[in-house]
Design a protein around this motif. Structure first.
Motif, PDB file in Angstrom:
ATOM      1  N   ARG A 183       0.815  -1.234   0.373  1.00  0.00           N
ATOM      2  CA  ARG A 183       0.338   0.077   0.037  1.00  0.00           C
ATOM      3  C   ARG A 183       0.835   1.447  -0.373  1.00  0.00           C
ATOM      4  O   ARG A 183       1.041   2.285  -0.737  1.00  0.00           O
ATOM      5  CB  ARG A 183      -0.994  -0.377   1.413  1.00  0.00           C
ATOM      6  N   GLU A 184       1.898   0.994   0.205  1.00  0.00           N
ATOM      7  CA  GLU A 184       2.657   2.773   0.882  1.00  0.00           C
ATOM      8  C   GLU A 184       3.483   2.641  -0.295  1.00  0.00           C
ATOM      9  O   GLU A 184       3.498   3.475  -1.106  1.00  0.00           O
ATOM     10  CB  GLU A 184       3.942   1.900   2.022  1.00  0.00           C
ATOM     11  N   ARG A 185       3.892   1.837  -1.164  1.00  0.00           N
ATOM     12  CA  ARG A 185       4.736   1.727  -2.098  1.00  0.00           C
ATOM     13  C   ARG A 185       3.849   2.388  -3.279  1.00  0.00           C
ATOM     14  O   ARG A 185       3.949   3.318  -4.304  1.00  0.00           O
ATOM     15  CB  ARG A 185       5.003   0.378  -2.417  1.00  0.00           C
ATOM     16  N   LYS A 186       2.775   2.154  -3.846  1.00  0.00           N
ATOM     17  CA  LYS A 186       1.845   2.290  -4.448  1.00  0.00           C
ATOM     18  C   LYS A 186       1.551   3.791  -4.276  1.00  0.00           C
ATOM     19  O   LYS A 186       1.495   5.058  -5.282  1.00  0.00           O
ATOM     20  CB  LYS A 186       0.547   1.506  -4.338  1.00  0.00           C
ATOM     21  N   LYS A 187       0.699   4.294  -2.645  1.00  0.00           N
ATOM     22  CA  LYS A 187       0.705   5.791  -2.864  1.00  0.00           C
ATOM     23  C   LYS A 187       2.372   6.094  -3.024  1.00  0.00           C
ATOM     24  O   LYS A 187       2.209   7.152  -3.692  1.00  0.00           O
ATOM     25  CB  LYS A 187       0.248   5.543  -0.956  1.00  0.00           C
ATOM     26  N   ARG A 188       2.931   5.712  -2.644  1.00  0.00           N
ATOM     27  CA  ARG A 188       4.732   6.797  -2.868  1.00  0.00           C
ATOM     28  C   ARG A 188       4.848   6.959  -4.684  1.00  0.00           C
ATOM     29  O   ARG A 188       5.047   7.729  -5.350  1.00  0.00           O
ATOM     30  CB  ARG A 188       5.327   6.054  -2.613  1.00  0.00           C
ATOM     31  N   GLU A 189       3.974   5.615  -5.591  1.00  0.00           N
ATOM     32  CA  GLU A 189       4.396   5.870  -7.088  1.00  0.00           C
ATOM     33  C   GLU A 189       3.453   6.271  -7.369  1.00  0.00           C
ATOM     34  O   GLU A 189       3.280   7.027  -8.395  1.00  0.00           O
ATOM     35  CB  GLU A 189       4.130   3.995  -7.615  1.00  0.00           C
ATOM     36  N   THR A 190       2.346   6.423  -6.989  1.00  0.00           N
ATOM     37  CA  THR A 190       1.363   7.563  -7.529  1.00  0.00           C
ATOM     38  C   THR A 190       2.024   8.887  -7.265  1.00  0.00           C
ATOM     39  O   THR A 190       1.710   9.291  -8.035  1.00  0.00           O
ATOM     40  CB  THR A 190       0.103   7.099  -6.854  1.00  0.00           C
TER      41      THR A 190
END
Length: 224
Positions: free
Chosen positions: A6-13
């Protein structure tokens, strides 16, 4: 701890939105790009953009939290017996040598500066950012020295230090924007920085120099 999905997807977004925004700003100018256009380019909703970046200016100044905290980190990172002026001299000269982004001396810093100069909204936001940096640094200096609440010294020292580094950066930016080579600008900037910090040191001296060894804290005049 490893970064969760979840944190990785938020960072990538967040990074995708920021990258798309900067690309649009560079090609068309900050004031000519809307948040809706950034959202379309990043393939997200406008609400998603605002979830990550509360204002359009935040898309441009995506490192503002780091920029705000850096002066405090420089002050808090000074060595035993090192004055705050010497700490800032050391940090500025290191950034000059490595062309680090923290003082805008990196390659492409002139493009950033040119965009700010061309946008009233960004100029206003940068003024707010400079004031915030000064306020945070003054508070840190006052806390470290246990200064009295009515003592203006921390604010004066913070203002002098940050105005000096800002003027030095502006000096480099003007020459970069004029098309001069860094090989010419760099040595001149180092000379100017030496003179500037010498002036500060002669005026501010050992203000906010940590003791060489621990000393008992002094009592504040307005303490109960």
């Amino acid at each position: 701890m490893d970064e969760g999905l979840r944190e990785r997807k938020k960072r990538e977004t967040r990074e995708r939105i920021s990258d798309m925004a900067m690309g649009l700003f560079l090609s068309r100018g900050f004031d000519n790009v809307t948040v809706a256009e950034v959202a379309r380019a990043a393939d997200v909703s406008v609400n998603t953009v605002f979830n990550y970046f509360p204002a359009k200016e935040d898309l441009f100044l995506d490192r503002q939290d780091q920029v705000e905290s850096m002066p405090v980190e420089v002050a808090r990172g000074r060595a035993p017996g090192e004055s705050v002026v010497r700490a800032f001299r050391r940090d500025f000269l290191d950034a000059l040598k490595t062309r680090d982004w923290r003082y805008g001396l990196n390659e492409g810093g002139d493009v950033f500066a040119g965009m700010v100069a061309g946008s009233p909204a960004l100029r206003a936001r940068m003024s707010e950012l400079h004031l915030r940096r000064e306020t945070l640094l003054a508070a840190a200096l006052a806390e470290d020295a246990d200064a009295d609440d009515d003592d203006l010294t921390p604010r004066l020292v913070a203002a002098h230090l940050l105005n000096t580094t800002r003027l030095l950066s502006d000096y480099a930016m003007r020459r970069m924007l004029a098309g001069e080579a860094w090989e010419t600008i760099g040595p001149d900037l180092r000379t100017q920085a030496g003179r500037a910090f010498d002036l500060l040191e002669s005026g501010l001296g050992d203000q906010f120099r940590p003791p060489d060894s621990a000393a008992p804290p002094r009592t504040r005049k307005n303490s109960p």
